[in-house]
Design a protein around this motif. Structure first.
Motif, mmCIF file in Angstrom:
data_model
loop_
_atom_site.group_PDB
_atom_site.id
_atom_site.type_symbol
_atom_site.label_atom_id
_atom_site.label_comp_id
_atom_site.label_asym_id
_atom_site.label_seq_id
_atom_site.Cartn_x
_atom_site.Cartn_y
_atom_site.Cartn_z
ATOM 1 N N PRO A 71 -50.063 34.052 -43.871
ATOM 2 C CA PRO A 71 -51.291 33.231 -43.672
ATOM 3 C C PRO A 71 -50.904 31.938 -43.019
ATOM 4 C CG PRO A 71 -51.491 34.052 -45.788
ATOM 5 C CD PRO A 71 -49.880 34.328 -45.351
ATOM 6 N N ALA A 72 -51.943 31.364 -42.042
ATOM 7 C CA ALA A 72 -51.615 30.099 -41.374
ATOM 8 C C ALA A 72 -51.827 29.000 -42.818
ATOM 9 C CB ALA A 72 -52.877 29.979 -40.571
ATOM 10 N N ASP A 73 -51.307 27.832 -42.415
ATOM 11 C CA ASP A 73 -51.164 26.745 -43.147
ATOM 12 C C ASP A 73 -50.688 27.047 -44.647
ATOM 13 O OD1 ASP A 73 -52.685 25.183 -41.171
ATOM 14 O OD2 ASP A 73 -54.351 25.997 -41.644
ATOM 15 N N THR A 74 -49.703 27.984 -44.663
ATOM 16 C CA THR A 74 -49.015 28.158 -46.040
ATOM 17 C C THR A 74 -48.213 27.078 -46.210
ATOM 18 O OG1 THR A 74 -49.111 30.558 -45.546
ATOM 19 C CG2 THR A 74 -47.352 29.465 -47.021
ATOM 20 N N LYS A 75 -48.193 26.608 -47.418
ATOM 21 C CA LYS A 75 -47.469 25.157 -47.858
ATOM 22 C C LYS A 75 -46.508 25.600 -49.054
ATOM 23 C CE LYS A 75 -50.696 21.696 -46.957
ATOM 24 N NZ LYS A 75 -51.708 22.488 -45.867
ATOM 25 N N THR A 76 -46.562 26.471 -49.881
ATOM 26 C CA THR A 76 -45.886 26.711 -51.305
ATOM 27 C C THR A 76 -46.346 28.403 -51.472
ATOM 28 O OG1 THR A 76 -46.171 24.516 -52.029
ATOM 29 C CG2 THR A 76 -45.236 26.207 -53.409
ATOM 30 N N VAL A 77 -45.027 28.988 -51.619
ATOM 31 C CA VAL A 77 -45.003 30.470 -51.790
ATOM 32 C C VAL A 77 -44.290 30.940 -53.114
ATOM 33 C CG1 VAL A 77 -44.530 32.535 -50.738
ATOM 34 C CG2 VAL A 77 -45.401 30.890 -49.366
ATOM 35 N N GLY A 78 -44.776 31.595 -53.867
ATOM 36 C CA GLY A 78 -43.953 32.244 -54.886
ATOM 37 C C GLY A 78 -43.407 33.451 -54.415
ATOM 38 N N VAL A 79 -41.811 33.533 -54.718
ATOM 39 C CA VAL A 79 -41.175 34.533 -54.384
ATOM 40 C C VAL A 79 -40.766 35.385 -55.680
ATOM 41 C CG1 VAL A 79 -39.134 35.322 -53.192
ATOM 42 C CG2 VAL A 79 -40.544 33.709 -52.205
ATOM 43 N N ASN B 19 -48.443 25.077 -57.865
ATOM 44 C CA ASN B 19 -49.662 25.220 -56.875
ATOM 45 C C ASN B 19 -49.605 26.061 -55.783
ATOM 46 O OD1 ASN B 19 -52.443 24.833 -56.493
ATOM 47 N ND2 ASN B 19 -51.933 23.138 -55.179
ATOM 48 N N VAL B 20 -48.601 27.295 -55.983
ATOM 49 C CA VAL B 20 -48.411 28.058 -54.821
ATOM 50 C C VAL B 20 -49.799 28.702 -54.100
ATOM 51 C CG1 VAL B 20 -46.066 28.973 -55.967
ATOM 52 C CG2 VAL B 20 -48.287 30.163 -56.428
ATOM 53 N N ASP B 21 -49.756 28.828 -52.873
ATOM 54 C CA ASP B 21 -50.876 29.397 -52.259
ATOM 55 C C ASP B 21 -51.115 30.893 -52.549
ATOM 56 O OD1 ASP B 21 -51.433 27.088 -50.769
ATOM 57 O OD2 ASP B 21 -49.490 27.335 -49.670
ATOM 58 N N TYR B 22 -49.931 31.490 -52.597
ATOM 59 C CA TYR B 22 -49.868 32.954 -53.025
ATOM 60 C C TYR B 22 -48.545 33.585 -53.439
ATOM 61 C CZ TYR B 22 -48.428 33.158 -48.161
ATOM 62 O OH TYR B 22 -47.472 32.816 -46.997
ATOM 63 N N VAL B 23 -48.187 34.779 -54.076
ATOM 64 C CA VAL B 23 -46.773 35.101 -54.255
ATOM 65 C C VAL B 23 -46.564 36.269 -53.615
ATOM 66 C CG1 VAL B 23 -45.538 35.839 -56.339
ATOM 67 C CG2 VAL B 23 -47.100 34.354 -56.637
ATOM 68 N N LEU B 24 -45.289 36.353 -53.001
ATOM 69 C CA LEU B 24 -44.853 37.562 -52.157
ATOM 70 C C LEU B 24 -44.031 38.244 -53.226
ATOM 71 C CD1 LEU B 24 -43.833 35.958 -48.984
ATOM 72 C CD2 LEU B 24 -45.432 37.538 -49.062
ATOM 73 N N ARG C 42 -51.233 38.781 -61.669
ATOM 74 C CA ARG C 42 -52.903 39.007 -61.369
ATOM 75 C C ARG C 42 -53.387 37.696 -61.407
ATOM 76 N NH1 ARG C 42 -52.115 41.952 -66.039
ATOM 77 N NH2 ARG C 42 -52.985 41.186 -67.869
ATOM 78 N N LYS C 43 -52.941 36.592 -61.919
ATOM 79 C CA LYS C 43 -53.538 35.328 -62.189
ATOM 80 C C LYS C 43 -53.317 34.524 -60.660
ATOM 81 C CE LYS C 43 -53.392 32.522 -65.224
ATOM 82 N NZ LYS C 43 -52.854 31.458 -66.215
ATOM 83 N N PHE C 44 -52.714 35.138 -59.784
ATOM 84 C CA PHE C 44 -52.457 34.591 -58.407
ATOM 85 C C PHE C 44 -52.758 35.421 -57.284
ATOM 86 C CE2 PHE C 44 -49.202 33.257 -61.619
ATOM 87 C CZ PHE C 44 -49.674 31.919 -61.721
ATOM 88 N N ALA D 128 -45.046 45.799 -54.948
ATOM 89 C CA ALA D 128 -45.991 46.403 -55.579
ATOM 90 C C ALA D 128 -46.077 46.628 -56.950
ATOM 91 C CB ALA D 128 -46.645 47.559 -54.723
ATOM 92 N N GLU D 129 -44.863 46.999 -57.302
ATOM 93 C CA GLU D 129 -44.857 47.397 -58.861
ATOM 94 C C GLU D 129 -44.915 46.017 -59.792
ATOM 95 O OE1 GLU D 129 -40.308 47.967 -59.767
ATOM 96 O OE2 GLU D 129 -40.408 47.780 -57.539
ATOM 97 N N TYR D 130 -44.595 44.907 -59.094
ATOM 98 C CA TYR D 130 -44.860 43.613 -59.962
ATOM 99 C C TYR D 130 -46.099 42.964 -59.836
ATOM 100 C CZ TYR D 130 -39.756 44.429 -59.685
ATOM 101 O OH TYR D 130 -38.547 44.894 -59.807
ATOM 102 N N ALA D 131 -46.989 43.619 -59.084
ATOM 103 C CA ALA D 131 -48.392 42.768 -58.796
ATOM 104 C C ALA D 131 -49.184 42.369 -59.934
ATOM 105 C CB ALA D 131 -49.217 43.662 -57.630
#
Length: 492
Positions: free
Chosen positions: A46-54, A96-101, A111-113, A104-107
Protein backbone atom coordinates in the motif's frame (compact mmCIF):
# COMPACT_ATOMS: atom_id res chain seq x y z
CA UNK A 1 29.51 5.43 1.55
CA UNK A 2 26.22 7.19 2.46
CA UNK A 3 23.62 4.75 1.13
CA UNK A 4 20.38 3.14 2.17
CA UNK A 5 20.23 -0.64 2.51
CA UNK A 6 18.24 -0.91 -0.71
CA UNK A 7 20.63 1.34 -2.64
CA UNK A 8 23.52 -0.87 -1.53
CA UNK A 9 21.55 -3.97 -2.56
CA UNK A 10 20.76 -2.38 -5.92
CA UNK A 11 24.45 -1.74 -6.60
CA UNK A 12 25.35 -5.34 -5.70
CA UNK A 13 22.63 -6.62 -8.06
CA UNK A 14 24.05 -4.55 -10.90
CA UNK A 15 27.50 -6.08 -10.39
CA UNK A 16 26.54 -9.68 -9.57
CA UNK A 17 23.23 -10.27 -11.37
CA UNK A 18 23.80 -13.94 -12.14
CA UNK A 19 25.55 -14.87 -8.88
CA UNK A 20 23.58 -16.85 -6.29
CA UNK A 21 21.86 -14.68 -3.67
CA UNK A 22 19.55 -16.99 -1.69
CA UNK A 23 20.19 -20.73 -1.54
CA UNK A 24 17.60 -23.19 -0.28
CA UNK A 25 17.68 -26.96 -0.51
CA UNK A 26 15.10 -26.97 -3.30
CA UNK A 27 15.99 -23.78 -5.19
CA UNK A 28 18.53 -21.02 -5.70
CA UNK A 29 17.72 -17.42 -6.55
CA UNK A 30 20.28 -15.22 -8.27
CA UNK A 31 20.67 -11.59 -7.27
CA UNK A 32 18.67 -10.67 -10.38
CA UNK A 33 15.83 -13.02 -9.44
CA UNK A 34 15.80 -11.83 -5.84
CA UNK A 35 15.73 -8.22 -7.04
CA UNK A 36 12.76 -8.97 -9.31
CA UNK A 37 10.92 -10.50 -6.33
CA UNK A 38 11.69 -7.42 -4.23
CA UNK A 39 10.34 -5.12 -6.96
CA UNK A 40 7.15 -7.14 -7.33
CA UNK A 41 6.41 -7.13 -3.60
CA UNK A 42 7.24 -3.43 -3.27
CA UNK A 43 4.78 -2.55 -6.06
CA UNK A 44 2.04 -4.48 -4.27
CA UNK A 45 2.50 -2.74 -0.93
CA UNK A 46 0.00 0.00 0.00
CA UNK A 47 1.03 3.59 -0.67
CA UNK A 48 2.45 5.68 2.18
CA UNK A 49 3.47 2.59 4.17
CA UNK A 50 5.64 3.60 7.13
CA UNK A 51 5.92 0.59 9.44
CA UNK A 52 5.36 -3.07 8.58
CA UNK A 53 5.18 -6.05 10.88
CA UNK A 54 6.92 -9.09 9.41
CA UNK A 55 5.80 -12.48 10.73
CA UNK A 56 6.99 -14.97 8.12
CA UNK A 57 8.62 -18.35 7.68
CA UNK A 58 12.30 -18.24 6.83
CA UNK A 59 12.39 -18.44 3.04
CA UNK A 60 13.59 -16.33 0.11
CA UNK A 61 10.19 -14.61 0.19
CA UNK A 62 10.90 -13.40 3.72
CA UNK A 63 14.20 -11.83 2.63
CA UNK A 64 12.57 -10.24 -0.42
CA UNK A 65 9.75 -8.87 1.74
CA UNK A 66 12.17 -7.19 4.14
CA UNK A 67 14.07 -5.62 1.25
CA UNK A 68 10.78 -4.50 -0.33
CA UNK A 69 9.74 -2.78 2.91
CA UNK A 70 13.08 -0.97 2.97
CA UNK A 71 12.83 -0.05 -0.70
CA UNK A 72 9.53 1.71 0.02
CA UNK A 73 11.17 3.80 2.74
CA UNK A 74 9.37 1.97 5.55
CA UNK A 75 10.78 0.11 8.54
CA UNK A 76 10.07 -3.49 9.47
CA UNK A 77 9.27 -4.98 12.88
CA UNK A 78 10.12 -8.70 12.86
CA UNK A 79 8.63 -11.44 15.02
CA UNK A 80 8.83 -15.20 14.76
CA UNK A 81 5.47 -16.89 14.07
CA UNK A 82 5.86 -19.09 17.17
CA UNK A 83 6.28 -16.10 19.51
CA UNK A 84 3.48 -15.80 22.10
CA UNK A 85 0.48 -13.89 20.78
CA UNK A 86 0.62 -11.38 23.63
CA UNK A 87 4.23 -10.52 22.93
CA UNK A 88 3.66 -10.08 19.19
CA UNK A 89 0.66 -7.85 19.89
CA UNK A 90 2.63 -5.68 22.31
CA UNK A 91 5.46 -5.24 19.77
CA UNK A 92 3.20 -4.42 16.85
CA UNK A 93 1.02 -2.07 18.89
CA UNK A 94 3.92 -0.05 20.30
CA UNK A 95 5.58 0.14 16.88
CA UNK A 96 2.22 1.26 15.44
CA UNK A 97 2.51 -0.95 12.38
CA UNK A 98 0.35 -0.07 9.37
CA UNK A 99 -0.22 -3.78 8.76
CA UNK A 100 1.46 -7.16 9.20
CA UNK A 101 2.86 -9.22 6.33
CA UNK A 102 2.44 -12.88 7.22
CA UNK A 103 1.55 -16.36 6.02
CA UNK A 104 -2.12 -17.32 5.72
CA UNK A 105 -1.62 -19.93 8.45
CA UNK A 106 -0.75 -17.23 11.01
CA UNK A 107 -3.40 -14.66 10.07
CA UNK A 108 -5.79 -15.70 12.84
CA UNK A 109 -3.06 -15.17 15.44
CA UNK A 110 -2.69 -11.59 14.21
CA UNK A 111 -6.36 -10.67 13.88
CA UNK A 112 -5.92 -7.50 15.98
CA UNK A 113 -4.05 -5.91 13.06
CA UNK A 114 -4.60 -5.32 9.35
CA UNK A 115 -2.99 -8.31 7.68
CA UNK A 116 -1.64 -8.94 4.18
CA UNK A 117 -0.88 -12.60 3.60
CA UNK A 118 1.74 -13.85 1.20
CA UNK A 119 -0.80 -15.93 -0.73
CA UNK A 120 -2.47 -12.62 -1.64
CA UNK A 121 0.85 -11.42 -3.07
CA UNK A 122 1.85 -14.61 -4.87
CA UNK A 123 1.39 -15.59 -7.65
CA UNK A 124 -0.71 -12.53 -8.55
CA UNK A 125 2.25 -10.17 -8.64
CA UNK A 126 2.61 -7.77 -11.57
CA UNK A 127 5.73 -7.79 -13.68
CA UNK A 128 8.76 -6.33 -11.97
CA UNK A 129 9.64 -2.71 -12.62
CA UNK A 130 13.23 -2.17 -11.49
CA UNK A 131 13.01 1.56 -12.21
CA UNK A 132 10.15 2.33 -9.81
CA UNK A 133 10.81 4.80 -6.99
CA UNK A 134 12.81 3.83 -3.93
CA UNK A 135 13.94 5.42 -0.68
CA UNK A 136 17.24 7.33 -0.82
CA UNK A 137 17.43 8.66 2.77
CA UNK A 138 20.13 6.87 4.83
CA UNK A 139 18.64 8.32 8.03
CA UNK A 140 15.37 6.51 7.41
CA UNK A 141 14.66 3.91 10.14
CA UNK A 142 15.25 0.38 8.86
CA UNK A 143 13.91 -1.85 11.63
CA UNK A 144 12.88 -2.13 15.27
CA UNK A 145 14.23 -5.04 17.32
CA UNK A 146 12.81 -5.77 20.74
CA UNK A 147 15.03 -6.46 23.73
CA UNK A 148 14.21 -6.93 27.42
CA UNK A 149 13.33 -3.78 29.36
CA UNK A 150 14.07 -2.72 32.94
CA UNK A 151 10.59 -1.20 33.26
CA UNK A 152 8.96 -4.61 33.06
CA UNK A 153 8.23 -4.44 29.36
CA UNK A 154 10.39 -4.96 26.27
CA UNK A 155 12.18 -2.08 24.54
CA UNK A 156 12.09 -1.54 20.79
CA UNK A 157 15.47 -0.42 19.46
CA UNK A 158 15.14 1.68 16.30
CA UNK A 159 18.05 1.32 13.85
CA UNK A 160 18.62 3.42 10.72
CA UNK A 161 19.64 2.40 7.21
CA UNK A 162 22.89 4.28 7.78
CA UNK A 163 23.60 2.25 10.93
CA UNK A 164 23.18 -1.03 9.02
CA UNK A 165 25.27 -0.02 6.01
CA UNK A 166 27.99 1.12 8.41
CA UNK A 167 28.01 -2.33 10.00
CA UNK A 168 28.02 -4.06 6.61
CA UNK A 169 31.20 -2.12 5.79
CA UNK A 170 32.75 -2.85 9.20
CA UNK A 171 32.03 -6.56 8.72
CA UNK A 172 33.59 -6.47 5.25
CA UNK A 173 36.66 -4.68 6.59
CA UNK A 174 37.36 -7.57 8.97
CA UNK A 175 36.01 -10.69 7.24
CA UNK A 176 36.09 -9.86 3.49
CA UNK A 177 32.93 -11.66 2.35
CA UNK A 178 32.08 -11.68 -1.34
CA UNK A 179 31.01 -13.79 -4.32
CA UNK A 180 31.78 -17.42 -3.54
CA UNK A 181 31.01 -17.01 0.15
CA UNK A 182 27.82 -18.45 1.59
CA UNK A 183 26.46 -17.30 4.95
CA UNK A 184 24.27 -19.63 7.00
CA UNK A 185 20.90 -18.12 7.95
CA UNK A 186 20.26 -19.79 11.30
CA UNK A 187 19.15 -17.05 13.71
CA UNK A 188 15.61 -15.97 14.54
CA UNK A 189 14.57 -12.77 12.77
CA UNK A 190 14.22 -10.76 15.99
CA UNK A 191 17.87 -10.96 17.01
CA UNK A 192 20.94 -9.03 15.83
CA UNK A 193 22.60 -12.12 14.39
CA UNK A 194 19.86 -12.22 11.74
CA UNK A 195 20.82 -8.69 10.66
CA UNK A 196 24.44 -9.81 10.36
CA UNK A 197 23.55 -12.96 8.46
CA UNK A 198 21.27 -11.28 5.92
CA UNK A 199 22.73 -7.87 5.21
CA UNK A 200 26.45 -8.60 5.71
CA UNK A 201 26.18 -11.38 3.13
CA UNK A 202 23.86 -9.96 0.47
CA UNK A 203 25.14 -6.37 0.61
CA UNK A 204 28.70 -7.64 0.11
CA UNK A 205 27.86 -9.93 -2.82
CA UNK A 206 27.84 -13.19 -0.83
CA UNK A 207 24.95 -15.67 -0.82
CA UNK A 208 22.58 -16.45 2.03
CA UNK A 209 22.04 -20.18 2.66
CA UNK A 210 18.64 -20.85 4.29
CA UNK A 211 17.95 -24.29 5.79
CA UNK A 212 14.40 -25.41 6.54
CA UNK A 213 13.15 -25.73 10.10
CA UNK A 214 13.56 -29.49 9.78
CA UNK A 215 17.17 -29.07 8.66
CA UNK A 216 17.82 -26.83 11.68
CA UNK A 217 16.24 -29.27 14.10
CA UNK A 218 19.43 -31.20 14.98
CA UNK A 219 23.11 -30.34 14.83
CA UNK A 220 23.70 -33.28 12.51
CA UNK A 221 21.06 -32.19 9.98
CA UNK A 222 22.29 -28.59 10.19
CA UNK A 223 25.88 -29.64 9.49
CA UNK A 224 24.65 -31.80 6.61
CA UNK A 225 23.03 -28.71 5.08
CA UNK A 226 26.21 -26.67 5.69
CA UNK A 227 28.27 -29.35 3.98
CA UNK A 228 25.96 -29.87 1.01
CA UNK A 229 25.57 -26.13 0.35
CA UNK A 230 29.27 -25.32 0.86
CA UNK A 231 28.55 -22.76 3.57
CA UNK A 232 31.65 -20.70 4.37
CA UNK A 233 30.43 -18.27 7.05
CA UNK A 234 28.56 -19.11 10.25
CA UNK A 235 27.50 -16.67 12.97
CA UNK A 236 25.79 -17.91 16.13
CA UNK A 237 25.59 -18.07 19.88
CA UNK A 238 28.50 -19.64 21.82
CA UNK A 239 26.40 -22.73 22.54
CA UNK A 240 26.13 -23.62 18.86
CA UNK A 241 29.91 -23.44 18.53
CA UNK A 242 30.26 -25.48 21.73
CA UNK A 243 28.13 -28.23 20.21
CA UNK A 244 30.15 -28.13 16.99
CA UNK A 245 33.33 -28.28 19.09
CA UNK A 246 32.44 -31.85 20.12
CA UNK A 247 31.94 -33.13 16.58
CA UNK A 248 34.64 -35.41 15.13
CA UNK A 249 34.87 -32.95 12.22
CA UNK A 250 33.10 -29.92 10.79
CA UNK A 251 32.34 -29.23 7.10
CA UNK A 252 35.55 -28.31 5.32
CA UNK A 253 33.86 -25.41 3.51
CA UNK A 254 33.60 -23.37 6.75
CA UNK A 255 36.29 -20.69 6.90
CA UNK A 256 34.80 -18.38 9.56
CA UNK A 257 32.94 -19.05 12.83
CA UNK A 258 31.58 -16.01 14.68
CA UNK A 259 30.37 -16.16 18.29
CA UNK A 260 28.11 -13.44 19.66
CA UNK A 261 25.39 -12.80 22.21
CA UNK A 262 27.15 -14.18 25.29
CA UNK A 263 30.59 -14.83 26.74
CA UNK A 264 32.78 -17.20 24.75
CA UNK A 265 34.74 -19.72 26.80
CA UNK A 266 37.91 -21.40 25.60
CA UNK A 267 36.45 -24.86 26.12
CA UNK A 268 33.66 -24.03 23.70
CA UNK A 269 35.96 -23.73 20.68
CA UNK A 270 39.34 -25.30 21.50
CA UNK A 271 38.87 -28.02 18.86
CA UNK A 272 37.57 -25.59 16.25
CA UNK A 273 40.57 -23.27 16.22
CA UNK A 274 42.53 -25.56 13.90
CA UNK A 275 39.71 -25.75 11.35
CA UNK A 276 38.48 -22.17 10.85
CA UNK A 277 38.92 -18.58 11.94
CA UNK A 278 37.03 -18.17 15.21
CA UNK A 279 35.92 -14.74 16.43
CA UNK A 280 34.39 -13.53 19.66
CA UNK A 281 32.20 -10.47 19.12
CA UNK A 282 30.42 -7.96 21.33
CA UNK A 283 27.75 -5.34 20.81
CA UNK A 284 24.33 -4.36 22.15
CA UNK A 285 21.37 -4.07 19.75
CA UNK A 286 21.47 -0.36 20.53
CA UNK A 287 24.76 -0.05 18.63
CA UNK A 288 23.82 -2.19 15.60
CA UNK A 289 24.93 -5.81 15.88
CA UNK A 290 28.61 -5.67 16.93
CA UNK A 291 30.89 -2.98 18.30
CA UNK A 292 34.06 -5.08 18.71
CA UNK A 293 35.78 -8.19 17.35
CA UNK A 294 38.40 -10.54 18.77
CA UNK A 295 40.19 -13.21 16.73
CA UNK A 296 40.59 -16.21 19.01
CA UNK A 297 43.04 -18.21 16.88
CA UNK A 298 46.00 -15.98 17.69
CA UNK A 299 44.59 -14.64 20.97
CA UNK A 300 44.59 -15.74 24.57
CA UNK A 301 42.16 -16.51 27.35
CA UNK A 302 41.47 -14.37 30.38
CA UNK A 303 41.91 -15.78 33.88
CA UNK A 304 38.27 -16.85 34.02
CA UNK A 305 38.63 -18.95 30.87
CA UNK A 306 36.76 -16.54 28.58
CA UNK A 307 37.97 -14.64 25.56
CA UNK A 308 38.24 -10.84 25.46
CA UNK A 309 35.69 -8.99 23.34
CA UNK A 310 38.45 -7.38 21.31
CA UNK A 311 38.86 -3.98 19.73
CA UNK A 312 36.30 -1.63 18.16
CA UNK A 313 35.11 -2.35 14.63
CA UNK A 314 35.69 0.14 11.84
CA UNK A 315 33.81 3.38 12.43
CA UNK A 316 33.34 2.75 16.16
CA UNK A 317 35.23 3.78 19.27
CA UNK A 318 34.86 2.37 22.78
CA UNK A 319 35.90 3.95 26.06
CA UNK A 320 35.77 2.54 29.58
CA UNK A 321 34.27 5.23 31.81
CA UNK A 322 33.58 5.64 35.51
CA UNK A 323 30.20 6.77 36.87
CA UNK A 324 31.20 10.43 36.39
CA UNK A 325 32.07 9.96 32.73
CA UNK A 326 35.85 9.94 33.18
CA UNK A 327 37.96 7.41 31.31
CA UNK A 328 39.54 4.92 33.71
CA UNK A 329 43.15 3.71 33.41
CA UNK A 330 43.89 0.40 31.69
CA UNK A 331 43.13 -2.54 33.98
CA UNK A 332 40.52 -0.70 36.04
CA UNK A 333 36.85 -1.58 35.85
CA UNK A 334 34.37 0.82 34.28
CA UNK A 335 31.33 0.93 32.02
CA UNK A 336 31.70 0.05 28.35
CA UNK A 337 30.64 3.16 26.42
CA UNK A 338 30.26 3.09 22.64
CA UNK A 339 30.57 5.89 20.08
CA UNK A 340 30.37 6.03 16.31
CA UNK A 341 28.25 5.16 13.30
CA UNK A 342 26.57 2.15 14.90
CA UNK A 343 24.80 4.05 17.69
CA UNK A 344 21.09 3.83 16.91
CA UNK A 345 18.15 6.22 17.31
CA UNK A 346 17.25 4.74 20.69
CA UNK A 347 13.99 3.22 21.91
CA UNK A 348 10.58 3.85 20.44
CA UNK A 349 7.60 4.42 22.70
CA UNK A 350 7.61 5.71 26.26
CA UNK A 351 11.11 4.81 27.51
CA UNK A 352 12.29 8.21 28.69
CA UNK A 353 14.55 6.99 31.49
CA UNK A 354 16.13 4.23 29.41
CA UNK A 355 16.80 6.59 26.50
CA UNK A 356 19.09 8.53 28.84
CA UNK A 357 21.68 5.85 28.06
CA UNK A 358 22.06 7.68 24.71
CA UNK A 359 24.12 10.74 25.62
CA UNK A 360 24.61 13.57 23.06
CA UNK A 361 28.22 14.66 22.70
CA UNK A 362 29.61 18.20 22.10
CA UNK A 363 30.48 17.30 18.49
CA UNK A 364 26.89 16.31 17.72
CA UNK A 365 27.48 12.57 17.93
CA UNK A 366 25.88 10.24 20.48
CA UNK A 367 27.48 7.94 23.05
CA UNK A 368 25.70 4.82 24.27
CA UNK A 369 26.21 3.67 27.86
CA UNK A 370 25.94 -0.09 27.55
CA UNK A 371 25.41 -0.95 31.23
CA UNK A 372 28.17 -3.55 30.81
CA UNK A 373 31.31 -3.50 32.93
CA UNK A 374 34.74 -4.23 31.52
CA UNK A 375 38.34 -3.12 31.49
CA UNK A 376 41.09 -2.38 29.02
CA UNK A 377 43.88 -4.94 28.61
CA UNK A 378 47.53 -3.89 28.08
CA UNK A 379 47.35 -4.85 24.38
CA UNK A 380 44.34 -2.59 23.76
CA UNK A 381 41.73 -5.33 23.75
CA UNK A 382 38.71 -5.08 26.04
CA UNK A 383 37.67 -7.65 28.65
CA UNK A 384 33.97 -8.02 29.44
CA UNK A 385 33.00 -8.61 33.08
CA UNK A 386 29.25 -8.51 33.65
CA UNK A 387 26.16 -6.29 33.63
CA UNK A 388 25.83 -3.27 35.93
CA UNK A 389 22.15 -4.04 36.47
CA UNK A 390 20.18 -7.26 36.62
CA UNK A 391 20.23 -7.93 32.89
CA UNK A 392 21.64 -11.38 32.18
CA UNK A 393 22.24 -13.65 29.21
CA UNK A 394 20.00 -16.72 28.88
CA UNK A 395 20.83 -18.98 25.94
CA UNK A 396 22.68 -16.11 24.32
CA UNK A 397 19.80 -13.66 24.62
CA UNK A 398 19.59 -10.66 26.94
CA UNK A 399 16.93 -10.86 29.62
CA UNK A 400 15.97 -8.26 32.18
CA UNK A 401 15.13 -10.14 35.37
CA UNK A 402 12.85 -7.23 36.27
CA UNK A 403 10.72 -7.82 33.18
CA UNK A 404 10.21 -11.50 34.02
CA UNK A 405 9.40 -10.64 37.64
CA UNK A 406 6.96 -7.92 36.59
CA UNK A 407 5.07 -10.33 34.33
CA UNK A 408 5.05 -13.01 37.05
CA UNK A 409 3.38 -10.56 39.44
CA UNK A 410 0.53 -10.18 36.94
CA UNK A 411 -0.26 -13.91 36.80
CA UNK A 412 -3.41 -15.34 38.36
CA UNK A 413 -2.81 -17.03 41.69
CA UNK A 414 0.34 -15.04 42.50
CA UNK A 415 0.42 -12.73 45.51
CA UNK A 416 4.15 -12.04 45.64
CA UNK A 417 7.01 -13.01 43.37
CA UNK A 418 10.75 -12.69 43.07
CA UNK A 419 12.97 -13.85 40.24
CA UNK A 420 16.68 -14.51 40.62
CA UNK A 421 19.33 -15.25 38.05
CA UNK A 422 21.66 -17.97 39.32
CA UNK A 423 24.68 -19.58 37.69
CA UNK A 424 25.39 -23.24 37.05
CA UNK A 425 28.80 -24.85 37.39
CA UNK A 426 29.78 -23.57 33.93
CA UNK A 427 28.95 -20.00 34.99
CA UNK A 428 25.87 -19.80 32.73
CA UNK A 429 22.73 -18.07 33.99
CA UNK A 430 19.36 -19.67 34.65
CA UNK A 431 16.24 -18.19 36.22
CA UNK A 432 14.50 -19.26 39.44
CA UNK A 433 11.09 -17.87 40.38
CA UNK A 434 10.02 -17.64 44.03
CA UNK A 435 6.24 -17.41 44.29
CA UNK A 436 3.94 -16.63 47.22
CA UNK A 437 0.50 -17.96 46.16
CA UNK A 438 -2.69 -16.09 46.95
CA UNK A 439 -5.55 -17.68 48.84
CA UNK A 440 -6.78 -19.60 45.80
CA UNK A 441 -3.36 -21.11 45.26
CA UNK A 442 -1.46 -21.54 42.01
CA UNK A 443 -0.83 -24.48 39.69
CA UNK A 444 2.57 -24.63 38.04
CA UNK A 445 1.14 -25.77 34.71
CA UNK A 446 -1.23 -22.79 34.62
CA UNK A 447 1.51 -20.39 35.71
CA UNK A 448 3.86 -21.55 32.95
CA UNK A 449 1.08 -21.36 30.38
CA UNK A 450 0.19 -17.80 31.37
CA UNK A 451 3.82 -16.67 31.26
CA UNK A 452 4.23 -18.33 27.86
CA UNK A 453 1.48 -16.03 26.55
CA UNK A 454 3.71 -13.00 27.13
CA UNK A 455 7.32 -14.18 27.40
CA UNK A 456 9.49 -15.97 24.89
CA UNK A 457 10.53 -19.49 26.01
CA UNK A 458 14.03 -18.55 27.18
CA UNK A 459 12.52 -15.91 29.52
CA UNK A 460 10.27 -18.35 31.41
CA UNK A 461 12.11 -19.41 34.61
CA UNK A 462 13.43 -22.96 34.63
CA UNK A 463 12.53 -23.49 38.28
CA UNK A 464 9.66 -22.37 40.53
CA UNK A 465 9.69 -22.40 44.34
CA UNK A 466 6.57 -21.71 46.40
CA UNK A 467 7.18 -19.67 49.54
CA UNK A 468 4.97 -18.69 52.51
CA UNK A 469 6.43 -15.18 52.17
CA UNK A 470 9.36 -13.36 50.63
CA UNK A 471 12.02 -12.81 53.34
CA UNK A 472 12.93 -9.17 53.87
CA UNK A 473 16.01 -7.52 55.32
CA UNK A 474 16.02 -4.71 57.86
CA UNK A 475 15.54 -2.16 55.07
CA UNK A 476 12.34 -3.86 53.98
CA UNK A 477 13.88 -5.18 50.78
CA UNK A 478 13.97 -8.86 49.72
CA UNK A 479 16.76 -10.72 51.51
CA UNK A 480 18.07 -12.99 48.77
CA UNK A 481 20.49 -14.64 51.18
CA UNK A 482 17.50 -16.29 52.85
CA UNK A 483 16.05 -17.73 49.65
CA UNK A 484 16.61 -21.43 48.92
CA UNK A 485 19.12 -22.05 46.12
CA UNK A 486 18.02 -24.38 43.33
CA UNK A 487 21.12 -26.09 42.00
CA UNK A 488 21.46 -26.86 38.32
CA UNK A 489 24.07 -29.11 36.80
CA UNK A 490 26.23 -27.27 34.30
CA UNK A 491 25.64 -27.81 30.59
CA UNK A 492 26.37 -26.11 27.30
Amino acid sequence: MNQTIYERFRSVVAEHRNEPAVIETVRTLTFSELSDMVDMIAKKMPADTKTVGVVLNHTAEMIATILAVLKCGAMYVPAEPEFPRGRIEMMMEEANVDYVLTEAEYANKLRKFPVITMDRLFPKLPDADPENAYCQDPEQPAYVLYTSGTTGRPKGVCVSNRNVVHYVDAFANEFHPGPGDRMLQYSVCSFDIFVEEVFCSLLNGAALAMPTEEEKRTLQSLMKFVDEQDVTLLSGFPYLLADMNHLPSIPSSLRLLISGGDVLRGVYVDNLLDHADVYNTYGPSETTVCASYYRCNDGGLLEDGTYPIGKPVKGVSIRILDKDGNEVPAGETGEVCIYGDGVSFGYIGDHVEENKAFEPQPDGSVMYRSGDLGYLLPDGNIAFLHRKDDQVMILGKRVEVAEVQSRLYQCRGVRQALVRALKDEHDLHYLVAYVVPNEEGVKLSELRAELAEHLTPFMVPEFFVTMPSIPLNTNGKPDVSKLPVVLKEGSY
